[in-house]
Design an enzyme around this catalytic site. Structure first.
Site, PDB file in Angstrom:
ATOM      1  N   GLU A 107       0.851  -1.070   0.137  1.00  5.32           N
ATOM      2  CA  GLU A 107       0.067  -0.107  -0.012  1.00  5.32           C
ATOM      3  C   GLU A 107       0.800   1.170  -0.111  1.00  5.32           C
ATOM      4  O   GLU A 107       2.100   1.252   0.065  1.00  5.32           O
ATOM      5  CB  GLU A 107      -0.762   0.012   1.175  1.00  5.32           C
ATOM      6  N   LYS A 125      -3.111  -1.623  15.213  1.00  5.49           N
ATOM      7  CA  LYS A 125      -2.711  -0.811  16.507  1.00  5.49           C
ATOM      8  C   LYS A 125      -3.590  -0.698  17.503  1.00  5.49           C
ATOM      9  O   LYS A 125      -4.554  -0.662  17.261  1.00  5.49           O
ATOM     10  CB  LYS A 125      -2.126   0.471  15.872  1.00  5.49           C
TER      11      LYS A 125
HETATM   12  N1  PSU Z   1      -2.586   1.755  10.626  1.00  7.92           N
HETATM   13  C1  PSU Z   1      -1.174   1.540  10.834  1.00  7.92           C
HETATM   14  N2  PSU Z   1      -0.343   2.418   9.805  1.00  7.92           N
HETATM   15  C2  PSU Z   1      -1.177   2.962   8.775  1.00  7.92           C
HETATM   16  C3  PSU Z   1      -2.574   2.793   8.510  1.00  7.92           C
HETATM   17  C4  PSU Z   1      -3.162   2.151   9.602  1.00  7.92           C
HETATM   18  O1  PSU Z   1      -0.490   1.175  11.536  1.00  7.92           O
HETATM   19  O2  PSU Z   1      -0.338   3.691   7.768  1.00  7.92           O
HETATM   20  C5  PSU Z   1      -3.258   3.244   7.486  1.00  7.92           C
HETATM   21  C6  PSU Z   1      -3.594   2.096   6.362  1.00  7.92           C
HETATM   22  O3  PSU Z   1      -3.417   2.746   5.154  1.00  7.92           O
HETATM   23  C7  PSU Z   1      -4.960   1.965   6.818  1.00  7.92           C
HETATM   24  C8  PSU Z   1      -5.721   3.349   7.074  1.00  7.92           C
HETATM   25  O4  PSU Z   1      -5.713   1.308   5.463  1.00  7.92           O
HETATM   26  O5  PSU Z   1      -4.501   3.939   7.682  1.00  7.92           O
HETATM   27  C9  PSU Z   1      -6.857   3.354   7.787  1.00  7.92           C
HETATM   28  O6  PSU Z   1      -7.376   4.618   7.939  1.00  7.92           O
HETATM   29  P1  PSU Z   1      -8.913   4.860   8.327  1.00  7.92           P
HETATM   30  O7  PSU Z   1      -8.971   4.467   9.873  1.00  7.92           O
HETATM   31  O8  PSU Z   1      -9.112   6.201   8.361  1.00  7.92           O
HETATM   32  O9  PSU Z   1      -9.654   3.852   7.443  1.00  7.92           O
END
Ligand code: PSU
Ligand code: MN
Length: 321
Positions: A25, A158
């Protein structure tokens, strides 16, 4: 589709030959890590995939096209500020407006599936946020895992998230959560919280057999493979939790919501741990990339050993088959 999707020639050739490919990603590059550690890490991740005999396919939106497989100058461009975060709901706008965008787990899964890639390695998935009772903030990553046939190799999620609820959501949606060499769900910076996974696999071959069983059975959707952070890189669980609580409280006090919340929490975690989180993040990203590549190699090998009967060939086919 050709208007929107470009597959890098190296990736296209590997897919055609049935070789192992690992999707990667780009939100982690644009919004998850600071410059220049982000672009250096992106390169190192690709190298880790190659070292295990698979082809890396980093995914992003560039000039309004979904690109599967990037060149070095593309990685550099994504590492600069100002690239929008593109999840499922943002894709149509980003394409129509010819924008550059960093893909999240959800949109990277969409692109990987369009390209026919079954295995995707990243740091952590999005999930149910702490306080969801009032905010209803649930990452689109979970809904994507429910419906899109891609395995996501990650260090779990996380603990900035509500991990028990994240696992409940995945259970409701029928997404298997596998512990790779562990019975517990990895919590990113720390090896595990006391949350059990559905099952444990100890080898890439075992994971590949799970993927194959799920998809050959016609059970669509993703699989989460949780790989614990390498011991030497793990952070102290109590220090991490203290930093998380502070970051979450600050986000709440400052009214940070929606797509800005995850990047805000990631950045604050890095500041509150004096950069220790960055070193840990890098270590687990490289480890996941290597494990992902081994799983992709095993999946490609098993796929090569099976010829689907005609009937199945016209039905919904597993990725890569
Ligand atoms: N968790 C991490 N590092 C990240 C992300 C999540 O530890 O970089 C990023 C990933 O791309 C994940 C996104 O898909 O954040 C999720 O964002 P949201 O909660 O807005 O869907
Ligand atoms: Mn959200």
């Amino acid at each position: 589709m050709q208007d929107f999707l470009s597959i890098h020639p190296e990736v296209a050739q590997a897919l055609k030959q049935g070789r192992a490919v690992v999707a990667l990603e780009s939100t982690v590059i644009s919004h998850g890590l600071p410059y220049p550690a982000n672009v250096e890490t992106a390169r190192a991740i690709e190298a880790a995939v190659r070292a295990e005999g698979a082809i890396p396919a980093t995914i992003a939106v560039l000039d309004g096209r979904i690109r599967v497989g990037l060149d070095d100058e593309d990685l550099e461009r994504l590492a600069q500020p100002g690239v929008r975060k593109v999840s499922r709901r943002d894709l149509p706008l980003a394409l129509a407006q010819q924008a550059d965008g960093a893909t999240t787990v959800a949109s990277t899964m969409i692109a990987a599936h369009l390209a026919g890639i079954a295995v995707f390695a990243t740091g952590g998935i999005g999930g149910v946020h702490r306080g969801m009772e009032t905010t209803l903030d649930i990452s689109a990553d979970l809904e994507e895992l429910a419906g899109t046939d891609v395995a996501v190799i990650c260090a779990g999620a996380k603990a900035i998230l509500d991990l028990p609820r994240t696992l409940e959501y995945l259970e409701t949606k029928g997404v298997p959560v596998i512990g790779y060499g562990t019975d517990r769900f990895p919590a990113f910076y720390t090896a595990s919280l006391p949350l059990p996974v559905d099952g444990r696999c100890d080898t890439p071959d075992e994971v590949a057999r799970v993927l194959r069983a799920k998809w050959l059975l016609g059970l669509g959707g993703g699989v989460v493979v949780g790989v614990p952070i390498p011991d030497a890189a793990a952070l102290d669980a109590e220090a991490v939790e203290a930093a998380i609580q502070r970051a979450v409280a600050e986000a709440d006090a400052q009214g940070v919501r929606g797509k800005a919340l995850t990047p805000f929490l990631l950045k604050r975690m890095e500041e509150l741990t004096d950069g220790a989180s960055l070193t840990a993040n890098r270590a687990l990203l490289l480890n996941n990339a290597a494990v992902g590549a081994r799983i992709a190699v095993a999946y490609a090998k098993q796929k090569g050993e099976l010829t689907l009967p005609k009937k199945v060939q016209t039905a919904k086919r597993p990725p890569g088959y």
